[in-house]
Write a protein that holds these residues in place. Structure first.
Motif, PDB file in Angstrom:
ATOM      1  N   MET A  32       8.951  52.636  56.274  1.00 12.45           N
ATOM      2  CA  MET A  32       9.285  51.268  56.583  1.00 12.45           C
ATOM      3  C   MET A  32      10.588  50.853  55.911  1.00 12.45           C
ATOM      4  SD  MET A  32       8.134  49.107  58.563  1.00 12.45           S
ATOM      5  CE  MET A  32       6.993  47.856  58.920  1.00 12.45           C
ATOM      6  N   CYS A  33      10.944  51.520  54.826  1.00 12.53           N
ATOM      7  CA  CYS A  33      12.166  51.210  54.093  1.00 12.53           C
ATOM      8  C   CYS A  33      13.403  51.434  54.977  1.00 12.53           C
ATOM      9  CB  CYS A  33      12.255  52.079  52.849  1.00 12.53           C
ATOM     10  SG  CYS A  33      12.849  51.183  51.432  1.00 12.53           S
ATOM     11  N   ALA A  34      13.387  52.496  55.759  1.00 12.59           N
ATOM     12  CA  ALA A  34      14.514  52.792  56.642  1.00 12.59           C
ATOM     13  C   ALA A  34      14.669  51.697  57.686  1.00 12.59           C
ATOM     14  CB  ALA A  34      14.333  54.147  57.304  1.00 12.59           C
ATOM     15  N   LYS A  35      13.542  51.210  58.231  1.00 14.85           N
ATOM     16  CA  LYS A  35      13.610  50.158  59.245  1.00 14.85           C
ATOM     17  C   LYS A  35      14.152  48.874  58.621  1.00 14.85           C
ATOM     18  CE  LYS A  35      11.413  50.286  62.803  1.00 14.85           C
ATOM     19  NZ  LYS A  35      10.660  50.403  64.001  1.00 14.85           N
ATOM     20  N   ASN A  36      13.701  48.536  57.409  1.00 14.17           N
ATOM     21  CA  ASN A  36      14.221  47.344  56.736  1.00 14.17           C
ATOM     22  C   ASN A  36      15.715  47.471  56.478  1.00 14.17           C
ATOM     23  OD1 ASN A  36      11.793  46.042  56.750  1.00 14.17           O
ATOM     24  ND2 ASN A  36      11.288  46.487  54.616  1.00 14.17           N
ATOM     25  N   SER A  37      16.144  48.660  56.085  1.00 18.01           N
ATOM     26  CA  SER A  37      17.564  48.900  55.838  1.00 18.01           C
ATOM     27  C   SER A  37      18.357  48.726  57.135  1.00 18.01           C
ATOM     28  CB  SER A  37      17.753  50.304  55.275  1.00 18.01           C
ATOM     29  OG  SER A  37      19.110  50.584  55.115  1.00 18.01           O
ATOM     30  N   PHE A  38      17.809  49.261  58.218  1.00 13.24           N
ATOM     31  CA  PHE A  38      18.441  49.142  59.534  1.00 13.24           C
ATOM     32  C   PHE A  38      18.556  47.670  59.929  1.00 13.24           C
ATOM     33  CE2 PHE A  38      17.420  48.717  64.149  1.00 13.24           C
ATOM     34  CZ  PHE A  38      18.655  49.094  64.655  1.00 13.24           C
ATOM     35  N   LEU A  39      17.468  46.915  59.783  1.00 13.26           N
ATOM     36  CA  LEU A  39      17.476  45.501  60.165  1.00 13.26           C
ATOM     37  C   LEU A  39      18.427  44.700  59.288  1.00 13.26           C
ATOM     38  CD1 LEU A  39      13.689  44.916  60.896  1.00 13.26           C
ATOM     39  CD2 LEU A  39      15.548  45.224  62.546  1.00 13.26           C
ATOM     40  N   THR A  40      18.443  45.004  58.008  1.00 16.52           N
ATOM     41  CA  THR A  40      19.360  44.318  57.088  1.00 16.52           C
ATOM     42  C   THR A  40      20.806  44.578  57.494  1.00 16.52           C
ATOM     43  OG1 THR A  40      17.746  44.527  55.314  1.00 16.52           O
ATOM     44  CG2 THR A  40      19.994  44.023  54.668  1.00 16.52           C
ATOM     45  N   SER A  41      21.093  45.803  57.944  1.00 14.08           N
ATOM     46  CA  SER A  41      22.466  46.120  58.371  1.00 14.08           C
ATOM     47  C   SER A  41      22.875  45.322  59.608  1.00 14.08           C
ATOM     48  CB  SER A  41      22.608  47.621  58.638  1.00 14.08           C
ATOM     49  OG  SER A  41      21.941  47.984  59.833  1.00 14.08           O
ATOM     50  N   LEU A  42      21.883  44.892  60.386  1.00 11.46           N
ATOM     51  CA  LEU A  42      22.168  44.070  61.565  1.00 11.46           C
ATOM     52  C   LEU A  42      22.356  42.599  61.223  1.00 11.46           C
ATOM     53  CD1 LEU A  42      19.598  45.553  64.119  1.00 11.46           C
ATOM     54  CD2 LEU A  42      22.047  46.011  63.988  1.00 11.46           C
ATOM     55  N   GLY A  43      21.922  42.217  60.016  1.00 10.54           N
ATOM     56  CA  GLY A  43      22.047  40.818  59.609  1.00 10.54           C
ATOM     57  C   GLY A  43      20.723  40.086  59.532  1.00 10.54           C
ATOM     58  N   VAL A  44      19.613  40.804  59.676  1.00  9.55           N
ATOM     59  CA  VAL A  44      18.291  40.187  59.581  1.00  9.55           C
ATOM     60  C   VAL A  44      17.967  39.987  58.104  1.00  9.55           C
ATOM     61  CG1 VAL A  44      15.831  40.470  60.081  1.00  9.55           C
ATOM     62  CG2 VAL A  44      17.544  41.290  61.727  1.00  9.55           C
ATOM     63  N   GLU A  45      17.545  38.776  57.747  1.00  7.10           N
ATOM     64  CA  GLU A  45      17.143  38.502  56.368  1.00  7.10           C
ATOM     65  C   GLU A  45      15.660  38.836  56.242  1.00  7.10           C
ATOM     66  OE1 GLU A  45      18.135  34.545  55.092  1.00  7.10           O
ATOM     67  OE2 GLU A  45      20.023  34.613  56.201  1.00  7.10           O
ATOM     68  N   ILE A  46      15.304  39.665  55.248  1.00 13.76           N
ATOM     69  CA  ILE A  46      13.917  40.060  55.037  1.00 13.76           C
ATOM     70  C   ILE A  46      13.491  39.523  53.677  1.00 13.76           C
ATOM     71  CG2 ILE A  46      12.310  41.985  54.881  1.00 13.76           C
ATOM     72  CD1 ILE A  46      14.306  43.582  56.615  1.00 13.76           C
ATOM     73  N   TYR A  47      12.438  38.711  53.668  1.00 11.73           N
ATOM     74  CA  TYR A  47      11.951  38.091  52.444  1.00 11.73           C
ATOM     75  C   TYR A  47      10.837  38.926  51.831  1.00 11.73           C
ATOM     76  CZ  TYR A  47      14.600  34.187  54.315  1.00 11.73           C
ATOM     77  OH  TYR A  47      15.613  33.408  54.826  1.00 11.73           O
ATOM     78  N   ALA A  48      10.556  38.688  50.566  1.00  9.23           N
ATOM     79  CA  ALA A  48       9.526  39.430  49.837  1.00  9.23           C
ATOM     80  C   ALA A  48       8.153  39.266  50.478  1.00  9.23           C
ATOM     81  CB  ALA A  48       9.485  38.974  48.373  1.00  9.23           C
ATOM     82  N   THR A  49       7.925  38.155  51.140  1.00 11.09           N
ATOM     83  CA  THR A  49       6.637  37.918  51.801  1.00 11.09           C
ATOM     84  C   THR A  49       6.491  38.741  53.074  1.00 11.09           C
ATOM     85  OG1 THR A  49       7.549  36.073  53.062  1.00 11.09           O
ATOM     86  CG2 THR A  49       6.519  35.549  50.942  1.00 11.09           C
ATOM     87  N   GLY A  50       7.588  39.365  53.503  1.00 12.47           N
ATOM     88  CA  GLY A  50       7.568  40.134  54.743  1.00 12.47           C
ATOM     89  C   GLY A  50       8.135  39.378  55.927  1.00 12.47           C
ATOM     90  N   HIS A  51       8.331  38.081  55.765  1.00 15.09           N
ATOM     91  CA  HIS A  51       8.911  37.285  56.846  1.00 15.09           C
ATOM     92  C   HIS A  51      10.360  37.695  57.063  1.00 15.09           C
ATOM     93  CE1 HIS A  51       5.454  34.681  55.909  1.00 15.09           C
ATOM     94  NE2 HIS A  51       5.520  34.417  57.218  1.00 15.09           N
TER      95      HIS A  51
END
Length: 136
Positions: free
Chosen positions: A1-20
């Motif tokens: 899941m870390c890779a997907k979060n990294s991918f989304l962050t690179s697109l500009g998606v903000e990911i919060y600690a709650t998962g939102h």
């Protein structure tokens, strides 16, 4: 899941600690545009971006309503042009400047239809609409 979060962050998606996640409109538009590619499905694209299919469908509805602007088509790709139809005056040349005795040709896939240049605009519109409804 870390890779997907990294991918989304690179697109500009903000990911919060709650998962939102906070999806910028530009990213939503890009994801929706991916669903419009030939052979793409909402489920496959949703899985690729880690979003629920029903959320992606909601974004697609937003795009259809004009609330989400999709990215422009890349240059070199085919685009559709509006069909403009008008009736020529009796003593005037037809709309496209061709002599009135020339023919109008409509080609959609393997269907080729030739009509007289003086075919009324209403009839042309009916024919184009019928061809579209028939899936041509």
């Amino acid at each position: 899941m870390c890779a997907k979060n990294s991918f989304l962050t690179s697109l500009g998606v903000e990911i919060y600690a709650t998962g939102h996640r906070r999806w910028p409109d530009e990213v939503k538009a890009r994801v929706v545009a991916d669903t419009l590619e030939p052979g793409a499905t909402v489920n496959a694209v949703a899985d690729r971006y880690g979003v629920q299919p029903n959320q992606l469908s909601a974004w697609r509805r937003m795009a259809k309503q004009g609330k989400l602007v999709l990215p422009a088509i890349a240059p070199g790709e085919p685009v559709f042009a509006p069909l403009v139809v008008c009736d020529p005056s009796p003593a005037v040349r037809s709309c496209d400047g061709c002599p009135a005795d020339e023919r109008i040709t409509i080609i959609i896939d393997e269907v080729r239809l030739e009509l007289a240049a003086d075919t009324p605009a209403v009839r042309l519109a009916e024919i184009v609409r019928a061809l579209g409804a028939a899936g041509c």
